[in-house]
Design an enzyme around this catalytic site. Structure first.
Site, mmCIF file in Angstrom:
data_model
loop_
_atom_site.group_PDB
_atom_site.id
_atom_site.type_symbol
_atom_site.label_atom_id
_atom_site.label_comp_id
_atom_site.label_asym_id
_atom_site.label_seq_id
_atom_site.Cartn_x
_atom_site.Cartn_y
_atom_site.Cartn_z
ATOM 1 N N ASN A 119 0.849 -1.193 0.000
ATOM 2 C CA ASN A 119 0.000 0.000 0.000
ATOM 3 C C ASN A 119 0.889 1.249 0.000
ATOM 4 O O ASN A 119 0.835 2.052 0.931
ATOM 5 C CB ASN A 119 -0.917 0.022 1.228
ATOM 6 C CG ASN A 119 -1.663 -1.284 1.426
ATOM 7 O OD1 ASN A 119 -2.349 -1.752 0.529
ATOM 8 N ND2 ASN A 119 -1.522 -1.876 2.595
ATOM 9 N N CYS A 250 -3.860 -6.321 5.218
ATOM 10 C CA CYS A 250 -3.615 -7.363 6.218
ATOM 11 C C CYS A 250 -4.831 -7.681 7.079
ATOM 12 O O CYS A 250 -4.852 -8.704 7.768
ATOM 13 C CB CYS A 250 -2.425 -6.984 7.105
ATOM 14 S SG CYS A 250 -2.556 -5.349 7.843
ATOM 15 N N LEU A 419 -2.482 -0.522 11.756
ATOM 16 C CA LEU A 419 -3.455 -1.084 12.696
ATOM 17 C C LEU A 419 -2.712 -1.745 13.855
ATOM 18 O O LEU A 419 -2.074 -2.785 13.683
ATOM 19 C CB LEU A 419 -4.347 -2.116 11.985
ATOM 20 C CG LEU A 419 -5.022 -1.649 10.689
ATOM 21 C CD1 LEU A 419 -5.850 -2.790 10.082
ATOM 22 C CD2 LEU A 419 -5.899 -0.425 10.920
#
Length: 498
Positions: A119, A250, A419
């Protein structure tokens, strides 16, 4: 004499840090309105280039689908901006007159932003916006396999920042990409915090750098389809998620776990929506492609289409196949289908009931992906609550695609491409990382009571001065005659000695 490449890259990092430190010192004097104007200018510049940068990323890395990367770029720019624009992040951010408390945001200084190849452009946009919003400078460390598109994204950002009056050096990027450069950036004492998004080895290095770090461990989220679920909708969510950008997020699902009483219905729906169940021979062929000899995910399959992966494995799949599915029963490091697969491959597990499915999900997460994300499709609030209480994840997503729900695109979570995985996943936070994670808080606290008030609340009186100061080792008290006698004896001893 020309410097070796590694030495040249280390010197480049040192120069970038010096410039960033000076720029951030000036930037720290800006008020909230000026910071917000800069962030908006950069977000607008990124929004204007989401499509060409998406195409550039796919062309350079070979990962994913450019149309989906457009959505990722919008997540990293427009959606992120809309979420953070009204946050108080500069100066006094909270006052409580009643409790006599004041909180002041203090920037961490320089953010070291490690950017992955999966990304690249979207993560660069996102990390820049949240870092600047929190009053920090940022230095980007590109993945070598995505260097061209990352550098172009940074160029667009720098150009916009310059027009908005940002100090030179506030947004930097390593151009001589080496492991030594990234290491020097992470370990430099002037680095305030590291935002590490990428492979496990890199995240571990970030946490071992000696500087604060926020990293992301591997994802390996199972998706449980419970008997009360809307099965067509559940399968649609999973298929949408697993095929979005060819599975490179992910938080995307890695396994389907379902109950035996609805297993046939789920299988039929997966097939109807483009899932192809491999036979034993095909499963064994594909299994060899998932992991490398060192038991890590094979980068050759990351972000690739079903057709490309099937061709690499030497198997034939029907036209229109969207996801490859393998029925499995075992979980463990030596069972590749139970591991993270950043591509359109799913494992399929069948359990007797939701309790067994719960155990299987925990087993999958403890194998890999603890602390990250999983999804559940159910209308049973009691079962959802039980999963929430027991699963070792930071995000339990309900009736939504994992890839899009985890990053906050289809949920109310903070939009994020970093995250946190919490302590169970080896991370310092379980948050979707936002500007709120990138500044410290200085607290100003006024006195609210006196020592006498604390004693009164505890129901005790002040200690006696006489008893406190005149007690002897034997516990007896001294009167004035004793003090005079002892004094005369000491003086007599001194005179005799002299």
């Amino acid at each position: 004499m020309a410097l070796d490449r590694d030495l040249q890259s280390i010197q480049e990092v040192r120069d970038l840090i010096r410039k960033a430190k000076a720029a951030q010192k000036e930037y720290a004097t800006w008020d909230q309105a000026r910071v917000d104007a800069l962030v908006k200018t950069i977000a607008d510049a990124c929004i204007a280039k989401v499509e060409p940068l998406a195409k550039m990323a796919v062309e350079e890395t070979g990962f994913g689908i450019w149309q989906d990367k457009v959505i990722k770029n919008l997540l990293g720019s427009k959606i992120t901006y809309e979420y953070i624009k009204d946050m108080k992040t500069v100066g006094v951010i909270r006052e409580d007159k009643e409790k006599k408390l004041m909180e002041i945001a203090v920037p961490v200084g320089i953010v070291a932003a490690l950017i992955p190849s999966t990304n690249p452009t979207s993560t660069t946009m996102y990390k820049t916006l949240i870092s600047l919003k929190a009053g920090n400078a940022i230095i980007v460390s590109p993945h070598p396999n995505a260097k061209k598109c990352i550098l172009e994204t940074v160029r667009i950002i720098q150009e916009a920042a310059k027009k908005a009056g940002a100090p030179d050096g506030l947004i930097g990027c390593i151009e001589t990409t080496t492991m030594q450069a990234t290491d020097a950036l992470m370990k430099n004492p002037d680095t305030g915090i590291i935002l590490a998004t990428g492979g496990s080895a890199m995240v571990k290095a970030a946490y071992s750098s000696g500087n604060p770090a926020l990293g992301v461990g591997p994802g390996n989220g199972p998706s449980f389809i419970e008997r009360t679920a809307d099965i067509p909708a559940a399968v649609k969510h999973i298929m949408d998620s697993k095929t979005f950008d060819n599975g490179t997020i992910c938080a995307s699902e890695q396994s389907i776990v379902t109950e035996r009483c609805i297993a046939d219905q789920v299988k039929a729906e997966v097939k109807r929506q483009g899932g192809y169940f491999l036979d034993d021979e095909q499963s064994k062929k594909l299994e060899k492609m998932i992991m490398r000899a060192n038991n890590t995910m094979n980068p050759a399959i990351v972000g690739k289409s079903v057709q490309t992966i099937a061709r690499m494995a030497g198997i034939t799949v029907p036209e229109g196949t969207r996801v490859l599915v393998s029925e499995q029963t075992e979980v463990g490091p030596k069972h590749p289908y139970s591991r993270e697969k950043l591509c359109p491959i799913l494992a399929f597990f069948v359990e007797e009931n939701w309790e067994k499915a719960c155990e299987k999900s925990i087993q999958i997460l403890q194998n890999e992906g603890a602390g990250h994300t999983m999804t559940i499709h159910s209308q049973n609030e009691a079962v959802i609550r039980e999963f929430a209480l027991k699963k070792p994840v930071s995000r339990l997503l309900v009736n939504t695609p994992g890839a899009l729900g985890g990053v906050g695109a289809t949920t109310s979570l903070a939009p994020a491409l970093t995250l946190g995985c919490g302590a169970v996943g080896g991370s310092a936070t379980s948050d979707n990382i936002s500007p709120l994670n990138l500044f410290n808080i200085r607290r100003v606290a006024w006195g609210m009571c006196e020592l006498e008030d604390l004693r009164a609340q505890a129901g005790i009186s002040a200690p006696s001065c006489t008893s406190a100061s005149t007690s002897t080792t034997a516990g007896a008290s001294l009167n004035s005659s004793d003090v005079e006698r002892i004094t005369r004896e000491i003086l007599a001893a001194v005179l005799k000695k002299n």
